[in-house]
Scaffold this active site. Structure first.
Site, PDB file in Angstrom:
ATOM      1  N   THR A 193      -1.249   3.997  -8.372  1.00 15.83           N
ATOM      2  CA  THR A 193      -0.769   2.161  -9.378  1.00 15.83           C
ATOM      3  C   THR A 193      -0.892   1.321  -8.519  1.00 15.83           C
ATOM      4  O   THR A 193      -1.000  -0.618  -8.809  1.00 15.83           O
ATOM      5  CB  THR A 193      -0.476   2.487 -10.661  1.00 15.83           C
ATOM      6  N   ASP A 214       1.260  -1.215   7.266  1.00 13.52           N
ATOM      7  CA  ASP A 214       2.609  -0.905   6.948  1.00 13.52           C
ATOM      8  C   ASP A 214       3.964  -1.116   7.407  1.00 13.52           C
ATOM      9  O   ASP A 214       4.189  -0.974   8.430  1.00 13.52           O
ATOM     10  CB  ASP A 214       2.772   0.071   6.646  1.00 13.52           C
ATOM     11  N   ARG A 221       6.442   1.418  -4.081  1.00 12.59           N
ATOM     12  CA  ARG A 221       5.287   1.256  -4.343  1.00 12.59           C
ATOM     13  C   ARG A 221       4.095   2.880  -4.590  1.00 12.59           C
ATOM     14  O   ARG A 221       4.420   3.552  -3.730  1.00 12.59           O
ATOM     15  CB  ARG A 221       4.385  -0.020  -2.920  1.00 12.59           C
ATOM     16  N   ASP A 270       5.814   1.364   7.572  1.00 14.64           N
ATOM     17  CA  ASP A 270       6.230   2.065   8.667  1.00 14.64           C
ATOM     18  C   ASP A 270       6.861   1.479  10.301  1.00 14.64           C
ATOM     19  O   ASP A 270       6.958   2.386  10.921  1.00 14.64           O
ATOM     20  CB  ASP A 270       4.869   1.858   8.309  1.00 14.64           C
TER      21      ASP A 270
END
Length: 211
Positions: free
Chosen positions: A106, A198, A102, A201
């Site tokens: 953006t 996340d 990702r 993570d």
């Protein structure tokens, strides 16, 4: 688009562990493995089967096996955590890979890996990714699968944002969704709220490489 939300006390308890910020990597991985197996179990409910004679120690019983096991396609990196749970449920499944990062500016997917059969016509595909946020990464993956002839695609996601669900529903692509929950919104960084942070993570530790 067909949407199946797995509403089960055991699924909800594992999802709660994953949401909890106090859960460390090991605890998060264990809960993800359990929930992943539950979601694959539900996603497999209508798979075609064939029957055969199975000799028990006492007599002959009717045996059942999958007619054509699905191909499991994780969206790397977080999707890797769902491969082992999927294979625990469907040990004879094949596995393909789609690598998407990702772009943090953006929020768009950046492809870096594609390892799939050339022809997916007539095959059942389970594309697995813990999180469905904007839908950008998952839509990119599903388009790759559809371009190879896949028309029976199930997205298996643990936490889905309404925005991502809407994006899938409006895409016109041949996909259904199996998920543990649909959360209401995304924040300004395109993270699901309340979500679980996340997933990559929390599975593997913070990323050291930014694309």
């Amino acid at each position: 688009m067909d949407i199946h939300i797995v509403e089960h006390p055991l699924a909800a308890s594992r999802l709660t562990i994953m949401r909890d910020e106090r859960s460390n990597n090991a605890t998060f991985r264990a809960a993800l493995a359990d929930l992943g197996a539950m979601l694959i179990y539900e996603a497999s409910r209508d798979l075609a089967v064939e029957h055969f004679d199975c000799q028990t120690p006492v007599a002959v019983a009717q045996g059942t096996r999958l007619q054509d096991p699905p191909i499991i396609v994780p969206v790397i990196r977080a999707g890797l955590g769902m491969v082992d749970p999927a294979l625990s449920m469907i040990p004879d499944a094949q596995v393909g890979f789609i690598g998407l990062a990702r772009d943090e500016d953006t929020h768009e997917p950046v492809p870096y890996l594609e390892a799939l059969p050339e022809d997916l016509s007539g095959r059942t595909v389970f594309v697995v990714d813990p999180m469905l946020a904007t839908g950008g990464s998952l839509l990119h993956a599903i388009r790759l699968l559809a371009d190879r002839g896949a028309t029976d695609i199930t997205a298996v996601c643990m936490v889905s944002a309404q925005e991502g669900v809407d994006a899938l529903a409006n895409s016109g692509l041949p996909v259904r969704l199996v998920t543990a929950t649909i959360d209401p919104e995304l924040n300004s960084d395109a993270y699901i709220v309340p979500g679980l942070g996340d997933a990559g993570d929390r599975l593997y530790g913070p990323r050291n490489i930014h694309l």
